[in-house]
Design a protein around this motif. Structure first.
Motif, PDB file in Angstrom:
ATOM      1  N   ARG A 189       0.865  -1.188   0.000  1.00 44.91           N
ATOM      2  CA  ARG A 189       0.000   0.000   0.000  1.00 44.91           C
ATOM      3  C   ARG A 189       0.898   1.233   0.000  1.00 44.91           C
ATOM      4  O   ARG A 189       2.051   1.175   0.454  1.00 44.91           O
ATOM      5  CB  ARG A 189      -0.911   0.043   1.240  1.00 44.91           C
ATOM      6  N   CYS A 190       0.369   2.329  -0.498  1.00 43.62           N
ATOM      7  CA  CYS A 190       1.147   3.572  -0.489  1.00 43.62           C
ATOM      8  C   CYS A 190       0.229   4.745  -0.193  1.00 43.62           C
ATOM      9  O   CYS A 190      -0.687   5.044  -0.958  1.00 43.62           O
ATOM     10  CB  CYS A 190       1.863   3.753  -1.823  1.00 43.62           C
ATOM     11  N   LEU A 191       0.480   5.363   0.948  1.00 41.36           N
ATOM     12  CA  LEU A 191      -0.331   6.504   1.392  1.00 41.36           C
ATOM     13  C   LEU A 191       0.425   7.804   1.153  1.00 41.36           C
ATOM     14  O   LEU A 191       1.586   7.939   1.551  1.00 41.36           O
ATOM     15  CB  LEU A 191      -0.641   6.358   2.890  1.00 41.36           C
ATOM     16  N   ILE A 192      -0.255   8.748   0.506  1.00 38.26           N
ATOM     17  CA  ILE A 192       0.295  10.095   0.325  1.00 38.26           C
ATOM     18  C   ILE A 192      -0.390  10.993   1.357  1.00 38.26           C
ATOM     19  O   ILE A 192      -1.608  10.894   1.553  1.00 38.26           O
ATOM     20  CB  ILE A 192      -0.026  10.649  -1.086  1.00 38.26           C
ATOM     21  N   ILE A 193       0.386  11.848   2.003  1.00 39.44           N
ATOM     22  CA  ILE A 193      -0.197  12.785   2.967  1.00 39.44           C
ATOM     23  C   ILE A 193      -0.097  14.198   2.396  1.00 39.44           C
ATOM     24  O   ILE A 193       0.997  14.712   2.186  1.00 39.44           O
ATOM     25  CB  ILE A 193       0.527  12.691   4.329  1.00 39.44           C
ATOM     26  N   ASP A 194      -1.247  14.771   2.096  1.00 39.41           N
ATOM     27  CA  ASP A 194      -1.406  16.084   1.460  1.00 39.41           C
ATOM     28  C   ASP A 194      -0.932  16.054   0.001  1.00 39.41           C
ATOM     29  O   ASP A 194      -0.204  15.144  -0.414  1.00 39.41           O
ATOM     30  CB  ASP A 194      -0.731  17.203   2.261  1.00 39.41           C
ATOM     31  N   SER A 195      -1.381  17.065  -0.746  1.00 39.45           N
ATOM     32  CA  SER A 195      -1.182  16.966  -2.200  1.00 39.45           C
ATOM     33  C   SER A 195      -0.635  18.240  -2.828  1.00 39.45           C
ATOM     34  O   SER A 195      -0.590  18.354  -4.049  1.00 39.45           O
ATOM     35  CB  SER A 195      -2.515  16.622  -2.858  1.00 39.45           C
ATOM     36  N   GLY A 196      -0.220  19.213  -1.991  1.00 39.91           N
ATOM     37  CA  GLY A 196       0.301  20.447  -2.567  1.00 39.91           C
ATOM     38  C   GLY A 196      -0.812  21.284  -3.171  1.00 39.91           C
ATOM     39  O   GLY A 196      -1.991  20.958  -3.063  1.00 39.91           O
ATOM     40  N   MET A 197      -0.401  22.366  -3.834  1.00 38.93           N
ATOM     41  CA  MET A 197      -1.349  23.409  -4.219  1.00 38.93           C
ATOM     42  C   MET A 197      -2.124  23.142  -5.502  1.00 38.93           C
ATOM     43  O   MET A 197      -3.249  23.593  -5.654  1.00 38.93           O
ATOM     44  CB  MET A 197      -0.571  24.708  -4.377  1.00 38.93           C
ATOM     45  N   ASP A 198      -1.498  22.449  -6.451  1.00 43.85           N
ATOM     46  CA  ASP A 198      -2.161  22.341  -7.753  1.00 43.85           C
ATOM     47  C   ASP A 198      -1.680  21.107  -8.516  1.00 43.85           C
ATOM     48  O   ASP A 198      -0.896  20.301  -8.013  1.00 43.85           O
ATOM     49  CB  ASP A 198      -1.939  23.620  -8.574  1.00 43.85           C
ATOM     50  N   LYS A 199      -2.167  21.024  -9.748  1.00 48.88           N
ATOM     51  CA  LYS A 199      -1.844  19.944 -10.667  1.00 48.88           C
ATOM     52  C   LYS A 199      -0.332  19.767 -10.852  1.00 48.88           C
ATOM     53  O   LYS A 199       0.170  18.645 -10.915  1.00 48.88           O
ATOM     54  CB  LYS A 199      -2.493  20.340 -11.998  1.00 48.88           C
ATOM     55  N   ALA A 239      -8.204  21.223   4.863  1.00 46.04           N
ATOM     56  CA  ALA A 239      -8.626  21.698   3.544  1.00 46.04           C
ATOM     57  C   ALA A 239      -8.209  23.137   3.268  1.00 46.04           C
ATOM     58  O   ALA A 239      -9.040  24.002   3.021  1.00 46.04           O
ATOM     59  CB  ALA A 239     -10.133  21.535   3.399  1.00 46.04           C
ATOM     60  N   HIS A 240      -6.904  23.398   3.319  1.00 44.73           N
ATOM     61  CA  HIS A 240      -6.399  24.668   2.808  1.00 44.73           C
ATOM     62  C   HIS A 240      -5.850  24.375   1.422  1.00 44.73           C
ATOM     63  O   HIS A 240      -5.233  23.325   1.197  1.00 44.73           O
ATOM     64  CB  HIS A 240      -5.318  25.244   3.732  1.00 44.73           C
ATOM     65  N   GLU A 243     -13.704  28.121   1.157  1.00 41.87           N
ATOM     66  CA  GLU A 243     -12.542  28.737   1.815  1.00 41.87           C
ATOM     67  C   GLU A 243     -12.554  30.265   1.628  1.00 41.87           C
ATOM     68  O   GLU A 243     -12.586  30.996   2.621  1.00 41.87           O
ATOM     69  CB  GLU A 243     -11.227  28.096   1.351  1.00 41.87           C
ATOM     70  N   PRO A 244     -12.555  30.791   0.380  1.00 42.98           N
ATOM     71  CA  PRO A 244     -12.680  32.257   0.258  1.00 42.98           C
ATOM     72  C   PRO A 244     -14.007  32.783   0.801  1.00 42.98           C
ATOM     73  O   PRO A 244     -14.063  33.891   1.331  1.00 42.98           O
ATOM     74  CB  PRO A 244     -12.559  32.512  -1.250  1.00 42.98           C
ATOM     75  N   LEU A 245     -15.055  31.962   0.712  1.00 39.29           N
ATOM     76  CA  LEU A 245     -16.369  32.395   1.202  1.00 39.29           C
ATOM     77  C   LEU A 245     -16.343  32.615   2.720  1.00 39.29           C
ATOM     78  O   LEU A 245     -16.802  33.638   3.223  1.00 39.29           O
ATOM     79  CB  LEU A 245     -17.402  31.328   0.821  1.00 39.29           C
ATOM     80  N   LEU A 263      -5.994  30.301  -2.276  1.00 38.90           N
ATOM     81  CA  LEU A 263      -7.190  30.209  -1.425  1.00 38.90           C
ATOM     82  C   LEU A 263      -8.313  29.401  -2.059  1.00 38.90           C
ATOM     83  O   LEU A 263      -9.268  29.032  -1.379  1.00 38.90           O
ATOM     84  CB  LEU A 263      -7.708  31.622  -1.092  1.00 38.90           C
ATOM     85  N   LEU A 264      -8.229  29.166  -3.355  1.00 37.78           N
ATOM     86  CA  LEU A 264      -9.315  28.452  -4.039  1.00 37.78           C
ATOM     87  C   LEU A 264      -8.724  27.336  -4.892  1.00 37.78           C
ATOM     88  O   LEU A 264      -8.121  27.590  -5.928  1.00 37.78           O
ATOM     89  CB  LEU A 264     -10.120  29.433  -4.908  1.00 37.78           C
ATOM     90  N   ALA A 265      -8.897  26.107  -4.401  1.00 38.57           N
ATOM     91  CA  ALA A 265      -8.320  24.955  -5.099  1.00 38.57           C
ATOM     92  C   ALA A 265      -9.386  24.283  -5.958  1.00 38.57           C
ATOM     93  O   ALA A 265     -10.567  24.615  -5.880  1.00 38.57           O
ATOM     94  CB  ALA A 265      -7.780  23.963  -4.076  1.00 38.57           C
ATOM     95  N   LYS A 266      -8.955  23.322  -6.762  1.00 43.54           N
ATOM     96  CA  LYS A 266      -9.895  22.502  -7.534  1.00 43.54           C
ATOM     97  C   LYS A 266     -10.650  21.580  -6.592  1.00 43.54           C
ATOM     98  O   LYS A 266     -10.068  21.056  -5.649  1.00 43.54           O
ATOM     99  CB  LYS A 266      -9.101  21.635  -8.523  1.00 43.54           C
TER     100      LYS A 266
END
Ligand SMILES: [Zn+2]
Length: 305
Positions: free
Chosen positions: A27-37, A62-63, A97-99, A116-119
């Protein structure tokens, strides 16, 4: 982004945010995914180089800078996404988040950039925040509220991934007023965390250097505690003469005292959240009360009227 090996089963990909990689029995767990693609793509390149196939993604909170790459990772690998309930709500409706930063009103375009606004990304499994196993990997999920309302961290073997529960001194000095949606919960989390660091050889914050000694990590945790306590003190000082003041006036006094210069809307609303949570904390502890004067909400020290 740089890949750092922690031990035989654990890595950190260091960039704008620290991304954790855990490998355990296929198994392989990733922790967090950075800002974008783009960050998502780099994460995948590093993980592939290690010969691993990601099976799960845990988002600590969820930032946008922590979950913006999640959508890309899901599309590319089909991995399963895990987060707590409130954080998952923001991930599936990232306008929240921006809301929320703009008091629930339609946020101006300055608050709709990728910081402040991710996909959007839907979460497959909602975490309670105390799980001992995730994606068949034995670990401990730790509830770390404060910076974000349902933030979690991950303890795996000798490594602790702490999300943004504490910030490194360099980052605190740069940002002046750290973002906390609940200063009181944040202080409780930090004091608990400080007692736990001795169980780990590696302590990975959401940003900045990786700590390999309890003392280093505790210095950063203590510094974060100091900064939060000094913000609470600044709020009380701003109201010390008994004159009721508006949130905006208190924010101005705190920012000046903390050595900050506000010149952008995003910076203003981020600072404002921390100051509002300090006001909320001091109201809950009976030190302040809200009053209404001239159609303004003002805060007053209790017993100083
Ligand atoms: Zn954060």
């Amino acid at each position: 982004m740089q890949l750092i090996q922690i031990n035989a089963h654990t890595w950190v990909i260091q960039g704008g945010a620290n991304i954790g990689v855990i490998s355990y029995e296929g198994r392989c767990l990733i922790i967090d995914s950075g800002m974008d693609k783009d960050v998502g793509r780099e994460i995948l390149q590093h993980v592939k180089k290690l010969g691993l196939t990601p099976s799960a993604l845990l988002i600590t909170h969820a930032h946008a800078d922590h979950f913006g790459g999640a959508d890309y990772l899901v599309r590319q690998t089909g991995l399963k996404v895990y987060a707590t309930r409130v954080e998952a709500a923001v991930m599936s409706g990232p306008i929240l988040e921006p809301l929320y930063l703009f008091s629930g009103a339609q946020p101006p375009r300055e608050l709709q950039h990728k910081f402040l606004l991710a996909k959007p990304c839907s979460v497959d499994t909602i975490l309670v925040g105390n799980e001992k196993i995730l994606d068949q990997i034995p670990l401990q999920i730790l509830s770390l509220p404060g910076h974000s309302s349902e933030q979690v961290g991950v303890a795996f073997a000798d490594t602790l991934f702490a999300g943004d529960a504490f910030l490194t001194p360099a980052i605190l000095d740069k940002h002046r007023i750290p973002f906390y949606s609940d200063v009181q919960a944040g202080l409780t989390t930090l004091n608990t965390l400080k007692r736990q660091t001795s169980s780990f050889k590696h302590i990975v914050a959401g940003h900045g250097e990786i700590y390999t000694a309890e003392q280093q990590a505790n210095r950063a945790i203590d510094y974060t505690i100091e900064r939060l306590e000094s913000i609470l003190k600044d709020v009380l000082n701003a109201l010390a003469d008994g004159t009721p003041r508006t949130t905006a006036d208190v924010l101005s006094a705190v920012a000046t005292s903390q050595g900050a210069t506000i010149n952008a809307l995003s910076q203003y609303v981020l600072y404002q959240t921390t100051v509002q949570s300090a006001l909320s904390t001091l109201y809950a502890s009976g030190e302040l009360q809200p009053i209404f004067q001239d159609n303004q909400l003002r805060w007053q020290r209790v017993g100083k009227a």
